[in-house]
Enzyme design. Structure first.
Site, PDB file in Angstrom:
ATOM      1  CB  SER A  30      -0.980   0.005   1.167  1.00 23.65           C
ATOM      2  OG  SER A  30      -0.356  -0.398   2.336  1.00 23.65           O
ATOM      3  CG  HIS A  54      -3.545  -1.056  -2.870  1.00 23.65           C
ATOM      4  ND1 HIS A  54      -4.018   0.215  -2.628  1.00 23.65           N
ATOM      5  CD2 HIS A  54      -3.219  -1.567  -1.655  1.00 23.65           C
ATOM      6  CE1 HIS A  54      -3.979   0.454  -1.332  1.00 23.65           C
ATOM      7  NE2 HIS A  54      -3.502  -0.609  -0.714  1.00 23.65           N
ATOM      8  CD  GLU A  84      -5.630   2.546  -5.279  1.00 23.05           C
ATOM      9  OE1 GLU A  84      -6.099   3.689  -5.187  1.00 23.05           O
ATOM     10  OE2 GLU A  84      -4.667   2.156  -4.590  1.00 23.05           O
ATOM     11  CG  ASN A 126      -3.938   4.926   0.968  1.00 23.84           C
ATOM     12  OD1 ASN A 126      -5.022   5.119   1.532  1.00 23.84           O
ATOM     13  ND2 ASN A 126      -3.306   3.773   1.032  1.00 23.84           N
TER      14      ASN A 126
HETATM   15  N1  LIG Z   1      -3.876  -4.356   6.439  1.00 23.34           N
HETATM   16  C1  LIG Z   1      -4.367  -3.550   5.524  1.00 23.34           C
HETATM   17  O1  LIG Z   1      -5.366  -2.835   5.736  1.00 23.34           O
HETATM   18  C2  LIG Z   1      -3.726  -3.480   4.161  1.00 23.34           C
HETATM   19  C3  LIG Z   1      -4.467  -2.951   3.086  1.00 23.34           C
HETATM   20  C4  LIG Z   1      -3.905  -2.956   1.813  1.00 23.34           C
HETATM   21  C5  LIG Z   1      -2.609  -3.421   1.626  1.00 23.34           C
HETATM   22  N2  LIG Z   1      -1.905  -3.909   2.712  1.00 23.34           N
HETATM   23  C6  LIG Z   1      -0.544  -4.453   2.430  1.00 23.34           C
HETATM   24  O2  LIG Z   1      -0.646  -5.879   2.427  1.00 23.34           O
HETATM   25  C7  LIG Z   1       0.584  -6.439   2.900  1.00 23.34           C
HETATM   26  C8  LIG Z   1       0.301  -7.351   4.071  1.00 23.34           C
HETATM   27  O3  LIG Z   1      -0.358  -6.646   5.078  1.00 23.34           O
HETATM   28  P1  LIG Z   1      -1.183  -7.386   6.231  1.00 23.34           P
HETATM   29  O4  LIG Z   1      -1.910  -6.339   6.972  1.00 23.34           O
HETATM   30  O5  LIG Z   1      -1.916  -8.537   5.662  1.00 23.34           O
HETATM   31  O6  LIG Z   1       0.040  -7.924   7.150  1.00 23.34           O
HETATM   32  P2  LIG Z   1       0.019  -9.112   8.240  1.00 23.34           P
HETATM   33  O7  LIG Z   1       1.071  -8.747   9.212  1.00 23.34           O
HETATM   34  O8  LIG Z   1      -1.357  -9.382   8.705  1.00 23.34           O
HETATM   35  O9  LIG Z   1       0.519 -10.385   7.396  1.00 23.34           O
HETATM   36  C9  LIG Z   1       1.808 -10.489   6.837  1.00 23.34           C
HETATM   37  C10 LIG Z   1       2.148 -11.973   6.732  1.00 23.34           C
HETATM   38  O10 LIG Z   1       3.317 -12.097   5.932  1.00 23.34           O
HETATM   39  C11 LIG Z   1       4.137 -13.118   6.507  1.00 23.34           C
HETATM   40  N3  LIG Z   1       5.503 -12.874   6.024  1.00 23.34           N
HETATM   41  C12 LIG Z   1       6.378 -11.922   6.402  1.00 23.34           C
HETATM   42  N4  LIG Z   1       7.498 -12.010   5.679  1.00 23.34           N
HETATM   43  C13 LIG Z   1       7.337 -13.048   4.814  1.00 23.34           C
HETATM   44  C14 LIG Z   1       8.135 -13.622   3.792  1.00 23.34           C
HETATM   45  N5  LIG Z   1       9.343 -13.155   3.510  1.00 23.34           N
HETATM   46  N6  LIG Z   1       7.646 -14.672   3.106  1.00 23.34           N
HETATM   47  C15 LIG Z   1       6.403 -15.158   3.385  1.00 23.34           C
HETATM   48  N7  LIG Z   1       5.612 -14.655   4.342  1.00 23.34           N
HETATM   49  C16 LIG Z   1       6.066 -13.603   5.042  1.00 23.34           C
HETATM   50  C17 LIG Z   1       3.945 -12.969   7.986  1.00 23.34           C
HETATM   51  O11 LIG Z   1       4.282 -14.175   8.667  1.00 23.34           O
HETATM   52  C18 LIG Z   1       2.442 -12.642   8.064  1.00 23.34           C
HETATM   53  O12 LIG Z   1       1.669 -13.814   8.188  1.00 23.34           O
HETATM   54  C19 LIG Z   1       1.500  -5.266   3.209  1.00 23.34           C
HETATM   55  O13 LIG Z   1       2.284  -5.009   2.082  1.00 23.34           O
HETATM   56  C20 LIG Z   1       0.515  -4.124   3.451  1.00 23.34           C
HETATM   57  O14 LIG Z   1       1.063  -2.866   3.183  1.00 23.34           O
HETATM   58  C21 LIG Z   1      -2.445  -3.961   3.961  1.00 23.34           C
END
Ligand SMILES: NC(=O)c1ccc[n+]([C@@H]2O[C@H](COP(=O)([O-])OP(=O)(O)OC[C@H]3O[C@@H](n4cnc5c(N)ncnc54)[C@H](O)[C@@H]3O)[C@@H](O)[C@H]2O)c1
Length: 505
Positions: A123, A144, A156, A194
Site C-alpha cells: 500500500s 492493491h 487499484e 491514499n
Molecule cells: N492491512 C491492511 O489494511 C492493508 C491494506 C492494503 C494493503 N496492505 C498491504 O498488504 C501487505 C500485508 O499486510 P497485512 O496487513 O496482511 O500484514 P500481516 O502482518 O497481517 O501479514 C503479513 C504476513 O506475511 C508473513 N511474512 C512476512 N514475511 C514473509 C516472507 N518473507 N515470506 C512469506 N511470508 C512472510 C507474515 O508471517 C504474516 O503472516 C502489506 O504489504 C501491506 O502494506 C495492507
C-alpha cells in the site's frame, strides 16, 4: 478476454489479514489457490480461517455447501515456495518492507514459469522499486486490495515504470473476473485513494489544531453536512491512529516532504502517547465503558428572520433559496455584480465559505458547504469577534427554520467541508494532470475505496468551474506555506478552459 483461466492456480504469499482476504477472493472465483507464509503453520491456519469464513457464507445462504466443499478442495497450504512452481499468478502480501519483498520476488522468479504474473499488494511502497529486484520487471504489477478484501470491491491495478501493458491488462481483467472493480493507476505515492484522501484527515485535524472546533463537532459536520459516512476523527480511531499516520507519513516522505501532505502534530502526539483509537480504548475519543460520549456543539433554538435578501448568485448554495421559501420566509432576489450573499433583516450578511475569514468584513457570518443542502441535517456557521451577536442569531435562526442543527465554529477560513472538498478536488485534478489515473477511475476509486458521497470530479462539476480554485487561492493568501496552493491543473480547469470556451463561442 485476457483474464487468467479459472483452471490456473493462483498463489498468495504472506497469509495475514490481506493475504487471507485475497486468497478467499481468488478461491471463490474458482481458482485452485496455494497459500505460503514464512511463519511455520501460518499457511495452514490461514486455510482453516478461510474455511471457517466459507462456512459462515453457507450459513448466510451466500454460498452453497457444494461450492464450499469444492472451494476447500482447491485450497492448498504450501510448505515451500517451490510448491508454487505451476502458478499463473503469485500475489505477495508479506511484511511492508522493500528488502523483504524484493528478496521474496527474486526467489520466486527462479521458481515460477516465465509467463507467471507477479503482483504485490503493497500500500505504500513503490511498485517500480520492488520490481527493480526482478530480471524481468515487465510481468510485475501492483494489485492493491482494500481491507476486508472479500467485501470491498475496489482494486487499484498499479503499473510500475517497467510493467508491460500485457501483464497490467491481465491483472486488471483478472480482478474484474473475480467480481472486483479494478482501476488502473500509475506508480505514485499513495496510488489513487491514499493520495487523494489525505486532506480528508489533514483538514479536520488542522481545523481542530486552529481551535476551530472539537472533534465531535467536526465529525458531525463532515457527516451531516458533508455527506461523508464517518468523520475524520472517528474514522481514524477505527483505522488506528498509528496505521493512518503511517500512510500519511509515507505519502509525505515519498513526495519529498511536500507541504500539501504534511502530517498532523496532534495525531503524532496521540500515536506517541499510545492513544491509537478503538483498539487501545482511547484515541481522539475515549472508548472506556464509563466514558461520557462527546456531543457535537449544537446551537440553541433562535427565532427565524422575517425575510432575507439574496444578492447575486449563491453558486453551490443556490439550493438554499427554495428551502428558505418553503419554510415560509420571503426571499427577495437582487442582481449583484460583486456580492453572492444573503442579507439578513438586521443588515448583517451570510456567505458561503470562500477561504476568507469573517474578521475581514463588516458583520458577516460564513456557512459551510453542504453536499446537498436539502438532505443535510447540520450546517456549520462561523463568525468573528466583529460580527454582531444579532447577525449570528439571525443566521442560526435561518438554518434552524429550514430544519438544520447548527454548529457554531471558530473563524477558520474555508471552514470544514468547504476546505476539505476543495483540496480533494485539487488533488484529483493534479493527479489526472500527472498521469496517475483517469477522471472516471479516480471518481470510482474514491467512491468505492473510501465511500465518498461522490467522486471528486463529479463534485467539481457540481461546484462549478473555479469554485475550488478560488477558495484555495484565498486560503493560500492567508496561509502561504504552500499547503493550500492550488495546482496548475486546477487553475487550467478553472480558468484556461473558460477562456478557450469563450474564444470558440
Ligand atoms: N492491512 C491492511 O489494511 C492493508 C491494506 C492494503 C494493503 N496492505 C498491504 O498488504 C501487505 C500485508 O499486510 P497485512 O496487513 O496482511 O500484514 P500481516 O502482518 O497481517 O501479514 C503479513 C504476513 O506475511 C508473513 N511474512 C512476512 N514475511 C514473509 C516472507 N518473507 N515470506 C512469506 N511470508 C512472510 C507474515 O508471517 C504474516 O503472516 C502489506 O504489504 C501491506 O502494506 C495492507
Amino acid at each position: 478476454m485476457t483474464a487468467l483461466d479459472l483452471s490456473s492456480p493462483v498463489a498468495v504469499v504472506g497469509t495475514g489479514t490481506m493475504g487471507q482476504g485475497i486468497a478467499q477472493v481468488a478461491l471463490v472465483a474458482g481458482h485452485p489457490v496455494r497459500l505460503y507464509d514464512a511463519a511455520p503453520g501460518r499457511a495452514q491456519a490461514a486455510a482453516d480461517a478461510i474455511g471457517a469464513r466459507l462456512d459462515r457464507l453457507v450459513a448466510k445462504d451466500r454460498l452453497t455447501a457444494a461450492d464450499r466443499d469444492a472451494a476447500r478442495a482447491r485450497l492448498l497450504p504450501a510448505e515451500s515456495l517451490a510448491e508454487l512452481a505451476d502458478c499463473a499468478l503469485v500475489v505477495e502480501a508479506v511484511l511492508e518492507r522493500l528488502d523483504v519483498k524484493q528478496e521474496l520476488l527474486r526467489e520466486l522468479e527462479g521458481i515460477v514459469d516465465e509467463d507467471c504474473l507477479l503482483a504485490t499488494n503493497t500500500s505504500s511502497l513503490s511498485v517500480t522499486a520492488i520490481g527493480g529486484a526482478l530480471s524481468d520487471p515487465g510481468r510485475f504489477v501492483g494489485l492493491h486490495f482494500f481491507n476486508p478484501a472479500p467485501l470491498l470491491p475496489l482494486v487499484e491495478v498499479v503499473s510500475g515504470f517497467a510493467t508491460d501493458v500485457t501483464y497490467a491488462t491481465r491483472a486488471y481483467e483478472t480482478a474484474r473476473a473475480w467480481g472486483k472493480t479494478p482501476v488502473a493507476c500509475a506508480d505514485t505515492p499513495g496510488f489513487i485513494v491514499n493520495r487523494i484522501a489525505r486532506p480528508f484527515y489533514a483538514e479536520a485535524f488542522a481545523v481542530h489544531e486552529a481551535q476551530g472546533a472539537d472533534p465531535a463537532t467536526i465529525d458531525a459536520v463532515l457527516r451531516e453536512c458533508g455527506g461523508f459516512k464517518m468523520g475524520a476523527f472517528e474514522l481514524t480511531d477505527l483505522i488506528g491512529q498509528d496505521v493512518n499516520e503511517s500512510v500519511t507519513h509515507s505519502v509525505w516522505q515519498a513526495f519529498f516532504n511536500d507541504v500539501r501532505f504534511t502530517p498532523s502534530l496532534a495525531q503524532r502526539r496521540l500515536v506517541e502517547s499510545g492513544r491509537l483509537g478503538r483498539k487501545s480504548g482511547h484515541g481522539w475519543y475515549d472508548y472506556a465503558e464509563d466514558a461520557e460520549r462527546d456531543e457535537p456543539h449544537t446551537a440553541e433554538r433562535q427565532q427565524q428572520p422575517a425575510y432575507v435578501v439574496a444578492e447575486g448568485d449563491l453558486g453551490p448554495a443556490s439550493e438554499l433559496l427554495p428551502l428558505i421559501r418553503e419554510a415560509g420566509i420571503p426571499v427577495r432576489e437582487e442582481e449583484e455584480d460583486h456580492g453572492t450573499r444573503l442579507v439578513l433583516p438586521g443588515g448583517g450578511q451570510l456567505a458561503l465559505a470562500d477561504g476568507q475569514t469573517s474578521v475581514e468584513f463588516r458583520d458577516v457570518v460564513y456557512f459551510d458547504l453542504a453536499v446537498d443542502y436539502r438532505r443535510a441535517t447540520r450546517i456549520a456557521v462561523s463568525a468573528s469577534q466583529d460580527t454582531s451577536p444579532g447577525t449570528l442569531t439571525e443566521a442560526i435562526g435561518l438554518f434552524q427554520a429550514i430544519g438544520k442543527d447548527v454548529s457554531v465554529i471558530g473563524d477558520v477560513p474555508g471552514m470544514i467541508v468547504a476546505r476539505t472538498v476543495a483540496r480533494i478536488v485539487d488533488l484529483a485534478h493534479d493527479a489526472v494532470a500527472k498521469g496517475v489515473a483517469t477522471v472516471e477511475d479516480i471518481d470510482t476509486a474514491m467512491r468505492l475505496g473510501v465511500n465518498y458521497p461522490m467522486g471528486p470530479f463529479e463534485w467539481s462539476r457540481r461546484l462549478g468551474r473555479g469554485w475550488a480554485y478560488d477558495l484555495l487561492d484565498e486560503l493560500h493568501v492567508r496561509e502561504p506555506s504552500g499547503r493550500y496552493a492550488p495546482s496548475l491543473a486546477l487553475y487550467r480547469h478553472a480558468y484556461a478552459s473558460d477562456k478557450r470556451e469563450g474564444s470558440t463561442s
